[in-house]
Design a protein around this motif. Structure first.
Motif, PDB file in Angstrom:
ATOM      1  N   THR A  68       5.590  19.845  -4.487  1.00  0.00           N
ATOM      2  CA  THR A  68       6.552  18.749  -4.562  1.00  0.00           C
ATOM      3  C   THR A  68       6.369  18.003  -5.881  1.00  0.00           C
ATOM      4  N   GLU A  69       7.321  17.126  -6.188  1.00  0.00           N
ATOM      5  CA  GLU A  69       7.231  16.374  -7.438  1.00  0.00           C
ATOM      6  C   GLU A  69       5.992  15.481  -7.446  1.00  0.00           C
ATOM      7  N   THR A  70       5.706  14.872  -6.284  1.00  0.00           N
ATOM      8  CA  THR A  70       4.524  14.017  -6.190  1.00  0.00           C
ATOM      9  C   THR A  70       3.249  14.823  -6.379  1.00  0.00           C
ATOM     10  N   TYR A  71       3.213  16.020  -5.781  1.00  0.00           N
ATOM     11  CA  TYR A  71       2.022  16.863  -5.928  1.00  0.00           C
ATOM     12  C   TYR A  71       1.805  17.250  -7.387  1.00  0.00           C
ATOM     13  N   VAL A  72       2.899  17.625  -8.067  1.00  0.00           N
ATOM     14  CA  VAL A  72       2.776  18.026  -9.477  1.00  0.00           C
ATOM     15  C   VAL A  72       2.247  16.859 -10.311  1.00  0.00           C
ATOM     16  N   MET A  73       2.801  15.655 -10.066  1.00  0.00           N
ATOM     17  CA  MET A  73       2.356  14.494 -10.837  1.00  0.00           C
ATOM     18  C   MET A  73       0.878  14.194 -10.585  1.00  0.00           C
ATOM     19  N   HIS A 139      -7.146   6.927 -12.531  1.00  0.00           N
ATOM     20  CA  HIS A 139      -7.429   6.876 -11.085  1.00  0.00           C
ATOM     21  C   HIS A 139      -6.497   5.887 -10.383  1.00  0.00           C
ATOM     22  N   LEU A 140      -6.294   4.717 -11.006  1.00  0.00           N
ATOM     23  CA  LEU A 140      -5.426   3.721 -10.399  1.00  0.00           C
ATOM     24  C   LEU A 140      -3.984   4.221 -10.349  1.00  0.00           C
ATOM     25  N   LEU A 141      -3.549   4.911 -11.399  1.00  0.00           N
ATOM     26  CA  LEU A 141      -2.195   5.460 -11.413  1.00  0.00           C
ATOM     27  C   LEU A 141      -2.023   6.508 -10.313  1.00  0.00           C
ATOM     28  N   GLN A 142      -3.050   7.315 -10.081  1.00  0.00           N
ATOM     29  CA  GLN A 142      -2.992   8.289  -8.999  1.00  0.00           C
ATOM     30  C   GLN A 142      -2.806   7.593  -7.654  1.00  0.00           C
ATOM     31  N   MET A 143      -3.483   6.479  -7.454  1.00  0.00           N
ATOM     32  CA  MET A 143      -3.361   5.750  -6.193  1.00  0.00           C
ATOM     33  C   MET A 143      -1.947   5.205  -6.006  1.00  0.00           C
ATOM     34  N   PHE A 144      -1.338   4.701  -7.075  1.00  0.00           N
ATOM     35  CA  PHE A 144       0.009   4.147  -6.956  1.00  0.00           C
ATOM     36  C   PHE A 144       1.063   5.254  -6.811  1.00  0.00           C
ATOM     37  N   VAL A 145       0.832   6.405  -7.456  1.00  0.00           N
ATOM     38  CA  VAL A 145       1.768   7.515  -7.279  1.00  0.00           C
ATOM     39  C   VAL A 145       1.756   7.989  -5.832  1.00  0.00           C
ATOM     40  N   VAL A 147       1.134   6.253  -3.191  1.00  0.00           N
ATOM     41  CA  VAL A 147       0.991   4.975  -2.512  1.00  0.00           C
ATOM     42  C   VAL A 147       1.209   5.086  -0.999  1.00  0.00           C
ATOM     43  N   HIS A 148       2.022   6.064  -0.571  1.00  0.00           N
ATOM     44  CA  HIS A 148       2.298   6.213   0.859  1.00  0.00           C
ATOM     45  C   HIS A 148       1.069   6.687   1.622  1.00  0.00           C
ATOM     46  N   HIS A 149       0.112   7.293   0.933  1.00  0.00           N
ATOM     47  CA  HIS A 149      -1.098   7.775   1.584  1.00  0.00           C
ATOM     48  C   HIS A 149      -2.328   6.961   1.171  1.00  0.00           C
ATOM     49  N   THR A 150      -2.080   5.803   0.569  1.00  0.00           N
ATOM     50  CA  THR A 150      -3.178   4.944   0.128  1.00  0.00           C
ATOM     51  C   THR A 150      -3.063   3.596   0.822  1.00  0.00           C
ATOM     52  N   SER A 151      -4.135   3.138   1.405  1.00  0.00           N
ATOM     53  CA  SER A 151      -4.111   1.870   2.125  1.00  0.00           C
ATOM     54  C   SER A 151      -4.032   0.695   1.154  1.00  0.00           C
ATOM     55  N   ARG A 152      -3.505  -0.423   1.654  1.00  0.00           N
ATOM     56  CA  ARG A 152      -3.426  -1.618   0.821  1.00  0.00           C
ATOM     57  C   ARG A 152      -4.821  -2.086   0.415  1.00  0.00           C
ATOM     58  N   HIS A 153      -5.783  -1.901   1.286  1.00  0.00           N
ATOM     59  CA  HIS A 153      -7.157  -2.282   0.985  1.00  0.00           C
ATOM     60  C   HIS A 153      -7.687  -1.488  -0.210  1.00  0.00           C
TER      61      HIS A 153
END
Length: 428
Positions: A68-73, A139-145, A147-153
């Motif tokens: 998917t596009e998200t996976y590629v990024m 690393h932070l950019l990976q978390m925001f990309v 974001v649906h699988h990353t907790s707010r914490h």
């Protein structure tokens, strides 16, 4: 108790011998760090394997249509992350070894990294801190990309940690400046622009004992890299040196770097690699009389001869006379074509003698003909922007425009070395 059979100086030498031996022994323990850096080389090999493993997985999923596009990024960011960590490793391996263990003989190598020419412990720490900030950013950019699988914490703490890295790097960079100014350099050299010792430091009570080697002050900037020994032995080097027309044979590394108040030693060190000759670019050394411009020009010319290049040296007035003589003989075009056989032409003393419109046109023809065909190394008593004051007529601005395009410009500021010697002699 009075000692017989020896002077007080001899007694101090004997008394200091155990201390010196102990100091050398302690200094030799730096080699214990060498295996650590080779261990980091092995770690870099692990990251190379990891990179290609991730790349192969990305290619397979793209080919099979499962990406998917998200996976590629995310996969690409992971590859960038691996490369940045590998860059951090090579910086620690090469820079740390050079700073804390032993010099690496890369002087004169065309691929020598620019940062290695002025590396020291402070510079290395700042570069490592900025590299860590870059890795944290990825690393932070990976978390925001994702974001649906990353907790707010996780997002909150990831952002806080990243900001902490940024603040730490900024504080470290700020502190490195004052530390460098107060002699806080580690390793083999510093990068201070004001290497002069404090007032009174050079008095007799601070002088080195007779016969002791001169030791550079901790704030002394990194010296100009020395030419490797091998090119100097190349066949034909001596013939090229004799044919170049140097007024005297001077070496680049013998330049008194402490005399000018300010000059860009990093650019001079970069010119010493002779990449500008290979790339057919120009170089300009500008500064007041007696600041060492001709020494640097001759030193670069000698190094070019030793590296296999043919060089011709002459003052600007001599070049104008040579071209005028060729034009009078009806062979100006042939003369310019013959100069193509010389990868480097040195034009010394621009600005000391004004040129009329006719001489300016001749020198313009030389510069225009050499443009992207070969290198010119020019020394002058003023910045290139004011060279138009020397050349009369419309040829002046066009000459300067072609001369400085893609050129390395070194500004040297200081008092005349010759006047300093004369004043010193008169005072004695």
């Amino acid at each position: 108790m009075r000692l017989s059979g020896g002077t007080a100086e001899e007694w101090r030498t004997v008394q200091n011998t155990p201390t010196t031996t102990l100091g050398y022994a302690l200094f030799a323990t730096r080699w214990l760090q060498a295996p650590l850096y080779f261990g980091l080389v092995a770690a870099q090999g692990v990251y190379v394997y990891k990179f290609f493993n991730e790349l192969w997985a990305l290619i397979l999923r793209c080919v099979t249509g499962q990406a998917t596009e998200t996976y590629v990024m995310l996969a690409v960011l992971k590859l960038v992350d691996v490369v940045m960590i590998a860059n951090l490793l090579i910086m620690v391996i090469v820079g740390g070894y050079e700073t804390f263990v032993s010099r690496i003989g890369l002087q004169g190598h065309r691929d020598q990294p620019e940062w290695l020419s002025h590396v020291n412990s402070n510079v290395l720490k700042v570069k490592l801190a900025t590299a860590i900030v870059g890795i944290s950013s990825v690393h932070l950019l990976q978390m925001f990309v994702d974001v649906h699988h990353t907790s707010r914490h996780a997002l909150l703490w990831g952002t806080v940690i990243h900001m902490a890295f940024i603040v730490s790097a900024a504080i470290l960079a700020y502190m490195s400046g004052p530390m460098a100014e107060h002699g806080g350099h580690g390793g083999h050299g510093g990068h201070s622009k004001n290497p002069a010792p404090p007032e009174g430091e050079a008095g007799p009570e601070h002088a080195a004992p007779s016969g002791a080697p001169h030791r550079a002050a901790p704030t002394e900037p990194v010296p100009i890299p020395r030419q490797a020994d091998a090119p100097a032995q190349e066949s034909g080097a001596e013939a090229r040196l004799q044919a170049a027309g140097f007024p005297a044979r001077k070496l680049l590394e013998d330049f008194d770097a402490d005399h000018p108040r300010d000059f860009d030693r990093e650019t001079v060190a970069r010119l010493g690699k002779l990449d500008f000759v290979a790339d057919r670019r120009n170089a300009v050394l500008a500064g007041p009389p007696g600041t060492g411009k001709t020494h640097l020009a001759v030193g670069l010319g000698v190094r070019a001869c030793q590296a296999g290049h043919r060089v011709l040296f002459a003052t600007a007035a001599q070049w104008a006379a040579r071209l005028a003589e060729a034009r009078a003989a009806g062979r100006l075009a042939e003369e310019l074509a013959e100069l193509d056989a010389y990868p480097l032409l040195i034009v010394d003393e621009v600005g000391y003698v004004p040129f009329d419109a006719d001489a300016s046109r001749l020198l313009f023809q030389l510069v225009a003909h050499r443009y992207e065909r070969g290198s010119l190394l020019v020394t002058g008593d003023r910045p290139p922007a004011r060279f138009g004051e020397v050349f009369a007529g419309p040829a002046g601005p066009a000459l300067v425009d072609r001369l400085v395009h893609r050129a390395e410009i070194v500004r040297i500021d200081g008092d005349s070395y010759r006047m300093r010697r004369a004043t010193s002699t008169w005072a004695d």
